[in-house]
Motif scaffolding. Structure first.
Motif, PDB file in Angstrom:
ATOM      1  N   PHE A  39     -53.210  37.159 -34.964  1.00  0.00           N
ATOM      2  CA  PHE A  39     -53.913  36.040 -34.377  1.00  0.00           C
ATOM      3  C   PHE A  39     -52.924  35.680 -33.019  1.00  0.00           C
ATOM      4  CE2 PHE A  39     -56.754  34.963 -37.891  1.00  0.00           C
ATOM      5  CZ  PHE A  39     -57.833  35.162 -37.137  1.00  0.00           C
ATOM      6  N   ILE A  40     -51.700  35.839 -33.301  1.00  0.00           N
ATOM      7  CA  ILE A  40     -50.807  35.239 -32.349  1.00  0.00           C
ATOM      8  C   ILE A  40     -50.739  36.412 -31.181  1.00  0.00           C
ATOM      9  CG2 ILE A  40     -48.164  35.067 -31.961  1.00  0.00           C
ATOM     10  CD1 ILE A  40     -48.305  33.845 -34.524  1.00  0.00           C
ATOM     11  N   ASP A  41     -50.984  37.801 -31.453  1.00  0.00           N
ATOM     12  CA  ASP A  41     -50.888  38.813 -30.565  1.00  0.00           C
ATOM     13  C   ASP A  41     -51.697  38.854 -29.265  1.00  0.00           C
ATOM     14  OD1 ASP A  41     -50.204  41.200 -29.533  1.00  0.00           O
ATOM     15  OD2 ASP A  41     -51.488  42.469 -30.534  1.00  0.00           O
ATOM     16  N   GLY A  42     -53.065  38.341 -29.491  1.00  0.00           N
ATOM     17  CA  GLY A  42     -53.808  37.676 -28.350  1.00  0.00           C
ATOM     18  C   GLY A  42     -54.472  38.970 -27.504  1.00  0.00           C
ATOM     19  N   ASP A  43     -54.213  40.346 -28.105  1.00  0.00           N
ATOM     20  CA  ASP A  43     -54.764  41.429 -27.438  1.00  0.00           C
ATOM     21  C   ASP A  43     -56.187  41.728 -27.917  1.00  0.00           C
ATOM     22  OD1 ASP A  43     -52.654  42.052 -25.792  1.00  0.00           O
ATOM     23  OD2 ASP A  43     -51.763  43.353 -27.138  1.00  0.00           O
ATOM     24  N   ASN A  44     -56.862  41.208 -29.147  1.00  0.00           N
ATOM     25  CA  ASN A  44     -57.791  41.357 -29.467  1.00  0.00           C
ATOM     26  C   ASN A  44     -59.019  40.161 -29.267  1.00  0.00           C
ATOM     27  OD1 ASN A  44     -57.110  39.364 -31.381  1.00  0.00           O
ATOM     28  ND2 ASN A  44     -56.282  40.873 -32.736  1.00  0.00           N
ATOM     29  N   PRO A  45     -60.079  40.393 -29.071  1.00  0.00           N
ATOM     30  CA  PRO A  45     -60.840  39.202 -28.641  1.00  0.00           C
ATOM     31  C   PRO A  45     -60.753  38.131 -29.784  1.00  0.00           C
ATOM     32  CG  PRO A  45     -62.087  41.306 -28.896  1.00  0.00           C
ATOM     33  CD  PRO A  45     -60.916  41.586 -29.480  1.00  0.00           C
ATOM     34  N   ILE A  46     -60.658  38.114 -31.095  1.00  0.00           N
ATOM     35  CA  ILE A  46     -60.713  37.125 -31.904  1.00  0.00           C
ATOM     36  C   ILE A  46     -59.209  36.320 -31.512  1.00  0.00           C
ATOM     37  CG2 ILE A  46     -60.199  36.342 -34.319  1.00  0.00           C
ATOM     38  CD1 ILE A  46     -62.278  38.805 -35.049  1.00  0.00           C
ATOM     39  N   GLY A  47     -58.084  37.210 -31.433  1.00  0.00           N
ATOM     40  CA  GLY A  47     -56.846  36.395 -31.138  1.00  0.00           C
ATOM     41  C   GLY A  47     -56.774  35.642 -29.774  1.00  0.00           C
ATOM     42  N   ALA A  48     -57.459  36.203 -28.767  1.00  0.00           N
ATOM     43  CA  ALA A  48     -57.463  35.637 -27.569  1.00  0.00           C
ATOM     44  C   ALA A  48     -58.183  34.301 -27.665  1.00  0.00           C
ATOM     45  CB  ALA A  48     -57.919  36.637 -26.597  1.00  0.00           C
ATOM     46  N   ALA A  49     -59.456  34.613 -28.148  1.00  0.00           N
ATOM     47  CA  ALA A  49     -60.343  33.191 -28.338  1.00  0.00           C
ATOM     48  C   ALA A  49     -59.554  32.098 -29.026  1.00  0.00           C
ATOM     49  CB  ALA A  49     -61.579  33.815 -28.980  1.00  0.00           C
ATOM     50  N   THR A  50     -58.928  32.421 -30.181  1.00  0.00           N
ATOM     51  CA  THR A  50     -58.048  31.457 -30.959  1.00  0.00           C
ATOM     52  C   THR A  50     -56.777  30.777 -30.104  1.00  0.00           C
ATOM     53  OG1 THR A  50     -58.278  33.094 -32.984  1.00  0.00           O
ATOM     54  CG2 THR A  50     -56.762  31.114 -33.119  1.00  0.00           C
ATOM     55  N   ALA A  51     -56.324  31.759 -29.672  1.00  0.00           N
ATOM     56  CA  ALA A  51     -55.343  31.317 -28.429  1.00  0.00           C
ATOM     57  C   ALA A  51     -55.762  30.298 -27.473  1.00  0.00           C
ATOM     58  CB  ALA A  51     -54.409  32.487 -27.988  1.00  0.00           C
ATOM     59  N   ASP A  52     -56.962  30.683 -27.141  1.00  0.00           N
ATOM     60  CA  ASP A  52     -57.633  29.617 -26.006  1.00  0.00           C
ATOM     61  C   ASP A  52     -58.068  28.387 -26.351  1.00  0.00           C
ATOM     62  OD1 ASP A  52     -58.664  29.193 -23.438  1.00  0.00           O
ATOM     63  OD2 ASP A  52     -60.740  29.636 -24.073  1.00  0.00           O
ATOM     64  N   VAL A  53     -58.680  28.598 -27.889  1.00  0.00           N
ATOM     65  CA  VAL A  53     -58.876  27.250 -28.360  1.00  0.00           C
ATOM     66  C   VAL A  53     -57.675  26.249 -28.676  1.00  0.00           C
ATOM     67  CG1 VAL A  53     -59.758  26.179 -30.686  1.00  0.00           C
ATOM     68  CG2 VAL A  53     -61.049  27.901 -29.280  1.00  0.00           C
ATOM     69  N   LEU A  54     -56.652  27.103 -29.205  1.00  0.00           N
ATOM     70  CA  LEU A  54     -55.384  26.074 -29.405  1.00  0.00           C
ATOM     71  C   LEU A  54     -54.776  25.665 -28.419  1.00  0.00           C
ATOM     72  CD1 LEU A  54     -53.861  28.579 -32.293  1.00  0.00           C
ATOM     73  CD2 LEU A  54     -54.812  26.328 -32.442  1.00  0.00           C
ATOM     74  N   LEU A  55     -54.989  26.578 -27.246  1.00  0.00           N
ATOM     75  CA  LEU A  55     -54.071  25.928 -25.910  1.00  0.00           C
ATOM     76  C   LEU A  55     -54.923  24.814 -25.383  1.00  0.00           C
ATOM     77  CD1 LEU A  55     -53.225  29.105 -23.895  1.00  0.00           C
ATOM     78  CD2 LEU A  55     -51.648  27.410 -24.674  1.00  0.00           C
ATOM     79  N   ARG A  56     -56.272  24.906 -25.407  1.00  0.00           N
ATOM     80  CA  ARG A  56     -57.045  23.487 -25.038  1.00  0.00           C
ATOM     81  C   ARG A  56     -56.818  22.524 -25.780  1.00  0.00           C
ATOM     82  NH1 ARG A  56     -62.779  25.239 -25.071  1.00  0.00           N
ATOM     83  NH2 ARG A  56     -62.237  27.376 -25.865  1.00  0.00           N
ATOM     84  N   ALA A  57     -56.529  22.680 -27.085  1.00  0.00           N
ATOM     85  CA  ALA A  57     -56.536  21.564 -27.998  1.00  0.00           C
ATOM     86  C   ALA A  57     -55.070  20.920 -28.224  1.00  0.00           C
ATOM     87  CB  ALA A  57     -56.632  21.750 -29.629  1.00  0.00           C
ATOM     88  N   THR A  58     -54.040  21.559 -27.556  1.00  0.00           N
ATOM     89  CA  THR A  58     -52.923  20.948 -27.334  1.00  0.00           C
ATOM     90  C   THR A  58     -52.661  20.490 -26.026  1.00  0.00           C
ATOM     91  OG1 THR A  58     -52.033  23.087 -26.535  1.00  0.00           O
ATOM     92  CG2 THR A  58     -51.539  22.575 -28.799  1.00  0.00           C
ATOM     93  N   LYS A  59     -53.441  20.574 -24.963  1.00  0.00           N
ATOM     94  CA  LYS A  59     -53.288  19.991 -23.691  1.00  0.00           C
ATOM     95  C   LYS A  59     -54.365  18.403 -23.915  1.00  0.00           C
ATOM     96  CE  LYS A  59     -53.219  24.100 -20.912  1.00  0.00           C
ATOM     97  NZ  LYS A  59     -54.277  25.082 -19.779  1.00  0.00           N
ATOM     98  N   ASP A  60     -54.962  18.464 -24.658  1.00  0.00           N
ATOM     99  CA  ASP A  60     -55.637  16.969 -24.612  1.00  0.00           C
ATOM    100  C   ASP A  60     -54.799  16.001 -25.309  1.00  0.00           C
ATOM    101  OD1 ASP A  60     -58.008  18.169 -23.831  1.00  0.00           O
ATOM    102  OD2 ASP A  60     -58.726  18.425 -25.791  1.00  0.00           O
TER     103      ASP A  60
END
Length: 60
Positions: A39-60
């Motif tokens: 999941f941390i790698d972000g090169d796969n669609p699941i990892g990228a989507a998870t990274a995006d969700v986590l980034l949005r959650a930490t900005k709030d």
């Protein structure tokens, strides 16, 4: 003498539960680390989507 020590070692099982827990913990840790790398790698669609969700959650 040596034969008696080996026989005692093979028949004694008082530390078997501890060894089982150490092996089980090592397996769970390795599995968790492999999932985290996926999941941390972000090169796969699941990892990228998870990274995006986590980034949005930490900005709030």
């Amino acid at each position: 003498m040596r034969n008696g020590i080996i026989r005692f070692f093979l028949t004694e099982d008082s530390g078997a539960v501890t060894v089982d827990w150490v092996v089980l913990t090592a397996i769970v840790t390795a599995l968790g680390a492999s999932v985290a790398v996926f999941f941390i790698d972000g090169d796969n669609p699941i990892g990228a989507a998870t990274a995006d969700v986590l980034l949005r959650a930490t900005k709030d």
